[in-house]
Design an enzyme around this catalytic site. Structure first.
Site, short mmCIF file in Angstrom:
data_model
loop_
_atom_site.label_atom_id
_atom_site.label_comp_id
_atom_site.label_asym_id
_atom_site.label_seq_id
_atom_site.Cartn_x
_atom_site.Cartn_y
_atom_site.Cartn_z
N HIS A 183 -0.43 0.34 0.68
CA HIS A 183 0.46 -0.25 -0.32
C HIS A 183 1.47 0.82 -0.74
CE1 HIS A 183 1.62 -1.91 -4.28
NE2 HIS A 183 1.16 -3.06 -3.86
N ASP B 213 -7.93 4.08 -2.45
CA ASP B 213 -7.30 2.98 -3.16
C ASP B 213 -8.24 1.79 -3.05
OD1 ASP B 213 -5.90 0.72 -3.90
OD2 ASP B 213 -4.13 1.13 -2.69
N GLN C 214 -8.18 -3.59 -3.67
CA GLN C 214 -8.60 -4.82 -3.00
C GLN C 214 -10.09 -4.82 -2.67
OE1 GLN C 214 -6.71 -7.41 -2.72
NE2 GLN C 214 -4.70 -6.52 -3.13
N LYS D 128 -7.13 -7.68 -10.63
CA LYS D 128 -7.51 -8.23 -9.33
C LYS D 128 -8.99 -8.62 -9.28
CE LYS D 128 -3.97 -5.59 -6.83
NZ LYS D 128 -3.03 -6.70 -6.56
N CYS E 6 4.64 -5.25 -0.60
CA CYS E 6 4.66 -3.83 -0.96
C CYS E 6 4.03 -2.98 0.14
CB CYS E 6 3.95 -3.59 -2.29
SG CYS E 6 4.78 -4.35 -3.69
#
Length: 408
Positions: A120, A197, A200, A223, A363
């Site tokens: 991202h 990261d 997700q 999220k 993104c």
């Protein structure tokens, strides 16, 4: 997955353009269940106050809920201590903090920062800026044809000059689930630190940062059925202790003199100003909700949804799906294009039928370039989706294909 779960999400009980809403954009932001909405309402109605500073009852109650949320996050990701849990605005802010604090102090000219093509933008731009500032080299791990990462390519990219490896756990475009535990081990063998990261991943997988042995892990509340504006940076205690804050002001200080100041201990030295109190309260409620259902069950459900979606969507002539073909290697994200139809047009036609998907570059422009496309459409599934939502999506895609075939 229990079909009654959908009833906890009041926003889903509406019509869009005369059709029942099918929400397939949870990778962008998830919907919020009643327990999270009620937790926010209760906080504002009963406990609203600033934290840490006051001695009155409301201040004490707000502080108890805020710090209680930190304990809940610590347990949720199995961190060793609440001192390793920093509340921030989101994943983007967390990655920027690591780049600006740890990166500036430890990356020198000629050193390497290693990332992947599937990141991202929030896990690319901070490292680009750091590399430019410090004269470092930004390197990319090559991807396999199906959008996965091989450990062979990881070993080829990471060297003794590598100082930071930063990688997405689950791709927001391809759905690829990366072997971050194994990558962290390789990074550590070369003396580098590992940033993950987890934006997700945290909503969909059981996270154990001690087992992953990552040095930093970031994720966002919105999220994972929580509020917007709240996120978490996990960092190993000895690393966070050595890092300097990058935002200064009230709350994060120990003593302020005329010409010099000292900082509070972890984690508060990174939480300058009035913190995101209500967001933390909502995040704690979101964690309770997810854990009651079970992260293992959510992951199993999403693999099932991805498998069915890929099978049914693949039957549509001219539709291309990106990412791993094996549903076991991906989360509940299916990114696709309909031949000769712009993804924005596909998303618009689907919206006319009450179906919400995402369209654009997500993104992730370097990944779009790697895929040799300018944009894609994306359907992302979560715990409140079921097979009827997939059927509606497939029906909508067939209608879109027919409509644009007639137009052109």
């Amino acid at each position: 997955m229990n079909p009654e779960i959908k009833s906890y999400f009041p926003i889903l009980n509406q019509e869009i353009n005369g059709h029942p809403l099918v929400y397939l954009d949870s990778a962008a932001t998830s919907q919020k269940p009643t327990p999270v909405i009620e937790a926010l309402k209760e906080y504002y109605e009963s406990d609203n106050s600033n934290v840490h500073r006051g001695v009155h009852t409301l201040g004490n109650r707000a502080t108890e809920k805020y710090e209680g949320a930190r304990e809940k996050v610590q347990q949720f990701i199995n961190a060793r201590s609440t001192q390793e849990i920093v509340f921030l605005r989101g994943t983007t802010t967390a990655i920027n903090l690591v780049a600006q604090s740890y990166g500036r102090a430890n990356v020198e000219e000629g050193d390497e920062i290693v990332i992947t093509y599937m990141e991202h933008h929030s896990n690319i731009i901070p490292w680009q800026q750091l590399a430019k500032e410090r004269g470092a080299v930004l390197k990319y791990i090559e991807l396999e044809e199906d959008g996965t990462i091989s450990l062979e390519n990881v070993r080829a990219a990471i060297t003794d000059r590598t100082k930071i490896v930063s990688m997405v756990y689950v791709s927001n475009v391809l759905g690829t689930m990366n072997p971050v535990k194994e990558v962290a081990k390789i990074a550590h063998e070369h003396g580098a630190v590992m940033m993950v990261d987890g934006a997700q991943a945290a909503p969909h997988l059981k996270i154990d940062v001690q087992d992953l042995d990552c040095d930093f892990f970031a994720f966002s509340g919105h999220k994972m059925v929580g509020p917007t504006g709240i996120g978490v940076l996990y960092g190993k205690k000895h690393l966070l202790e050595a890092m300097e804050p990058v935002e200064f002001g009230g709350e994060m200080i120990d003593f302020v003199g005329l010409y010099d100041s000292t900082w509070k201990e972890l984690p508060w030295k990174f939480e300058g100003g009035t913190p995101i109190i209500a967001g933390a309260v909502g995040l704690a409620a979101a964690i309770d909700f997810l854990q009651e259902i079970g992260l293992d069950e959510i992951e199993k459900h999403e693999h099932h949804m991805a498998a069915i979606a890929m099978d049914k969507m693949s039957a549509i002539e001219g539709l291309e799906i990106y990412g791993p073909k094996d549903p076991a290697k991906r989360a509940g994200i299916v990114t696709f294009n309909l031949k000769e139809v712009h993804p924005h047009d596909v998303a618009t036609v689907l919206d006319m039928s009450g179906i919400a998907v995402r369209a654009g570059h997500h993104c992730a422009q370097p990944l779009m370039k790697w895929l040799d496309v300018t944009a894609t459409a994306r359907a992302s599934f979560y715990l409140y989706n079921d097979e009827s939502d997939i059927d509606r999506l497939v029906e909508g895609l067939r209608s879109a294909k027919e409509y644009f075939s007639d137009v052109f």
